[in-house]
Design a protein around this motif. Structure first.
Motif, short mmCIF file in Angstrom:
data_model
loop_
_atom_site.label_atom_id
_atom_site.label_comp_id
_atom_site.label_asym_id
_atom_site.label_seq_id
_atom_site.Cartn_x
_atom_site.Cartn_y
_atom_site.Cartn_z
N TYR A 191 0.82 -1.21 0.00
CA TYR A 191 0.00 0.00 0.00
C TYR A 191 0.86 1.26 0.00
O TYR A 191 0.43 2.31 -0.48
N ASP A 192 2.07 1.17 0.54
CA ASP A 192 2.96 2.33 0.52
C ASP A 192 3.28 2.77 -0.91
O ASP A 192 3.39 3.96 -1.20
N LYS A 193 3.39 1.79 -1.82
CA LYS A 193 3.63 2.12 -3.22
C LYS A 193 2.43 2.84 -3.83
O LYS A 193 2.60 3.74 -4.66
N LYS A 194 1.24 2.47 -3.40
CA LYS A 194 0.03 3.12 -3.90
C LYS A 194 -0.01 4.58 -3.47
O LYS A 194 -0.40 5.45 -4.25
N ILE A 195 0.40 4.84 -2.24
CA ILE A 195 0.42 6.22 -1.74
C ILE A 195 1.44 7.04 -2.52
O ILE A 195 1.15 8.16 -2.97
N ARG A 196 2.62 6.51 -2.69
CA ARG A 196 3.66 7.24 -3.42
C ARG A 196 3.29 7.44 -4.89
O ARG A 196 3.59 8.48 -5.48
N ALA A 197 2.62 6.45 -5.48
CA ALA A 197 2.22 6.55 -6.88
C ALA A 197 1.22 7.69 -7.10
O ALA A 197 1.10 8.21 -8.22
N ALA A 198 0.53 8.08 -6.03
CA ALA A 198 -0.44 9.18 -6.13
C ALA A 198 0.24 10.54 -6.04
O ALA A 198 -0.44 11.57 -6.06
N GLY A 199 1.56 10.56 -5.95
CA GLY A 199 2.29 11.82 -5.87
C GLY A 199 2.43 12.35 -4.46
O GLY A 199 2.80 13.52 -4.26
N ILE A 200 2.16 11.51 -3.47
CA ILE A 200 2.22 11.91 -2.06
C ILE A 200 3.58 11.50 -1.49
O ILE A 200 4.03 10.36 -1.69
N SER A 201 4.23 12.40 -0.79
CA SER A 201 5.49 12.07 -0.12
C SER A 201 5.17 11.23 1.12
O SER A 201 4.31 11.60 1.92
N LEU A 202 5.86 10.11 1.27
CA LEU A 202 5.54 9.16 2.33
C LEU A 202 6.78 8.82 3.15
O LEU A 202 7.86 8.61 2.60
N CYS A 203 6.59 8.78 4.47
CA CYS A 203 7.61 8.29 5.39
C CYS A 203 7.00 7.20 6.26
O CYS A 203 6.04 7.46 7.00
N VAL A 204 7.51 5.98 6.12
CA VAL A 204 7.11 4.89 7.02
C VAL A 204 8.09 4.94 8.18
O VAL A 204 9.26 4.57 8.04
N PHE A 205 7.62 5.40 9.34
CA PHE A 205 8.52 5.73 10.43
C PHE A 205 9.09 4.49 11.09
O PHE A 205 8.35 3.56 11.45
N ASN A 206 10.41 4.49 11.29
CA ASN A 206 11.14 3.43 11.99
C ASN A 206 10.71 2.05 11.50
O ASN A 206 10.09 1.27 12.22
N PRO A 207 11.05 1.70 10.25
CA PRO A 207 10.61 0.43 9.66
C PRO A 207 10.96 -0.78 10.53
O PRO A 207 12.04 -0.84 11.12
N PHE A 208 10.03 -1.71 10.59
CA PHE A 208 10.19 -2.93 11.38
C PHE A 208 11.03 -3.90 10.58
O PHE A 208 10.57 -4.49 9.60
N ARG A 209 12.29 -4.05 10.99
CA ARG A 209 13.23 -4.89 10.26
C ARG A 209 13.81 -5.96 11.17
O ARG A 209 13.86 -5.79 12.39
N PRO A 210 14.26 -7.06 10.59
CA PRO A 210 14.80 -8.16 11.41
C PRO A 210 16.20 -7.86 11.92
O PRO A 210 17.18 -8.53 11.58
N ARG A 211 16.29 -6.82 12.76
CA ARG A 211 17.58 -6.42 13.32
C ARG A 211 17.38 -6.08 14.79
O ARG A 211 16.59 -5.19 15.12
N MET A 269 16.04 0.51 19.06
CA MET A 269 15.19 1.38 18.24
C MET A 269 13.85 0.74 17.92
O MET A 269 12.89 1.43 17.58
N LEU A 270 13.76 -0.58 18.03
CA LEU A 270 12.48 -1.25 17.79
C LEU A 270 11.41 -0.75 18.74
O LEU A 270 10.22 -0.73 18.41
N ASN A 271 11.82 -0.33 19.93
CA ASN A 271 10.88 0.13 20.95
C ASN A 271 10.31 1.51 20.65
O ASN A 271 9.21 1.84 21.11
N TYR A 272 11.04 2.32 19.92
CA TYR A 272 10.69 3.73 19.79
C TYR A 272 9.70 3.92 18.64
O TYR A 272 10.06 3.93 17.47
N ARG A 273 8.43 4.10 18.99
CA ARG A 273 7.36 4.19 18.00
C ARG A 273 6.80 5.61 17.95
O ARG A 273 6.81 6.33 18.95
N ASP A 274 6.31 5.98 16.78
CA ASP A 274 5.69 7.29 16.59
C ASP A 274 4.20 7.17 16.89
O ASP A 274 3.41 6.76 16.04
#
Length: 505
Positions: free
Chosen positions: A216-236, A240-245
């Protein structure tokens, strides 16, 4: 067949796959430690010494004592695994790269609204000064405010303001879920972008990981909207995993801003029933405080995207309105040593002369906050707290109720909202101050989340918040001393065990 599809859907979801990879990393590390303990005893002893060093570091850091106790128990109870978990999830020392990113945020405050005048009592002036000195955000005199007692009412105002956007739109929310609420907003954003309006959307990755469809993030960006997915959940493995917006902010042209407990999902406007009637609140601001929310958003955007922004392009062009009272924006970050919202709540409680009314979905507090509430009630202050009767997390609800007995025996009045789930986060006191925002009364909001709130001093909003809380109490069950005290032994044991890990929930 439907069950099989659901199982496969969960098994191949990003949340499950990333979580499984994190669990695998932890399992490998723990297994390796156990292996070396068995065959290389001379390594096992140093690991105990390292765990002891961790404990010394925890005791001497500036975090909450309850948070310290939880980690000390974990480390001494499981010397190897406990130290490992603390290293990955409990340590608060920030990488130098992150420190440099945080330092860049201070430059944004150069565009801050000028401090407001206005007469305030000594107690209110101390609160305003505290928030201003710690966050850099002064109170604003030229701000009009509108209070919304239900999410659906604020949603109507949000749609109206979005349609009037001419230059830019900022959206920052913990949860975004496609449905009537978000789809309506998304449709307006797409039309506005075609008209040349700049749109910026930011949501928390873990907060929205269950609600955002794949891609869905691609759909938002495709609409010309600037998008930030804050603190992406990654297998690391990282603290920082604790710090949520956890913030909820919408700004239109720097002139109008919205804040409150409401996320962009249909349950918040009662279009989708999850836990009965969803009661949530928010505010709309016009004027100086709206621009402050724009600056707060830009701080987070710059931090989340690791980019530099020309703030001048967003400065609003309008004549400031006249407002009643003072309005102050409060931004709280887990990446500094100041627990601003918690301290602001403490200030309100300790300086109350007549009453303090509170609504919160979670009441997971430490001894100091509990003692402050008890002391206020024992001093003759009318202290009332509204919590949910129907809950979204059973273990948090159990912890919430674990505080009832002492509070009620001290004179605090506890009400549970029976029609459904109350999600609003509000403080109001003495007809002179109130706070409306995103911060729950729990450890995650106080210490681990990015939060935001609005403080009102001598404003008409204060009366509206007070009246709304009193109306809410009429629909709630007043918890009695007998109910708070008459708890079964298994429930007491469960609550006691949960309290050990309350700072991590």
């Amino acid at each position: 067949m439907r069950l099989i599809k659901r199982v496969f859907g969960v098994a191949f979801s990003r949340l499950f796959l990333v979580g499984a990879m994190l669990a695998l990393q932890i399992g490998i590390a723990v297994t390796a430690m156990l292996y070396f303990r068995q065959f290389l005893f001379h390594i096992y002893i140093p690991m105990y010494l390292i765990s002891f060093i961790f404990v010394i570091a925890i005791v001497n850091n500036g975090t909450n004592p309850v948070y310290k106790i939880t980690w000390i128990i974990a480390i001494f109870g499981f010397p190897l695994a406990g130290g490992l978990f603390y290293l990955f999830f409990g340590a608060t020392r920030l990488p130098r790269k992150l420190v440099r990113r945080l330092a860049k945020q201070d430059d944004i405050l150069d565009h801050m609204t000028e401090p407001a005048g206005g007469e305030l009592s000594p107690a209110l002036r101390m609160q305003e000064s505290y928030i201003r000195n710690v966050t850099g955000f002064p109170a604003c005199a030229n701000t009009q405010a509108e209070y919304y007692a239900l999410g659906e009412h604020m949603f109507d105002a949000m749609i109206r303001e979005l349609k009037q956007a001419q230059r830019y739109i900022f959206i920052e929310f913990f949860i975004i879920r496609p449905g009537k609420m978000w789809d309506s907003i998304f449709a307006i954003l797409q039309e506005k972008v075609k008209d040349g309006v700049k749109a910026y959307v930011m949501y928390d990755d873990i907060g929205s990981i269950k609600t955002m469809p794949k891609g869905y993030d691609k759909k938002i960006r495709a609409a010309g909207i600037s998008l930030c997915v804050f603190n992406p959940f990654r297998p690391r493995l990282s603290p920082m995993l604790n710090y949520r917006d956890h913030r909820k902010i919408m700004v239109v042209d720097g002139k109008t801003a919205f804040c409150g407990g409401i996320n962009l999902a249909d349950e918040y406007i009662n279009q989708l029933e999850r836990f009965g009637h969803w009661r949530d609140t928010g505010v709309m601001l016009r004027g100086g405080a709206a621009w402050q929310f724009a600056l707060l958003f830009l701080q987070q955007w710059q931090f989340g995207t690791q980019s530099n922004i020309d703030i001048a392009q967003f400065i609003p062009r309008y004549e400031l309105p006249r407002g009643d009272g003072l309005v102050q924006v409060l931004g709280d970050s887990p990446l500094d040593s100041d627990n601003v919202t918690e301290s602001a709540y403490h200030n309100i409680i300790s300086r109350a002369a007549k009453y303090v009314y509170i609504t919160t979905p979670y009441l997971v507090i430490d001894y100091n906050m509990e003692q402050a509430l008890c002391t206020a009630a024992q001093s003759g202050i009318d202290v009332r707290i509204v919590t949910p009767y129907r809950y979204d997390k059973w273990y948090v609800h159990a912890l919430t109720r674990s505080h009832y007995k002492r509070l009620i025996l001290s004179g605090v009045k506890i009400y549970e909202y029976t029609p459904g789930f109350i999600h609003s986060k509000m403080f109001v006191s003495d007809d002179s101050i109130c706070m409306v925002g995103t911060c729950n009364m729990d450890f995650r909001s106080f210490y681990l989340h990015f939060e935001c709130s609005v403080a009102f001093y001598n404003s008409s909003v204060i009366r509206k918040v007070k009246e709304d809380i009193l109306d809410c109490q009429k629909l709630s069950h007043a918890v009695t001393r007998v109910e708070a005290s008459d708890v079964s032994a298994p429930t007491k044991v469960l609550r006691a065990m949960l309290k050990l890990f309350a700072p991590l929930m």
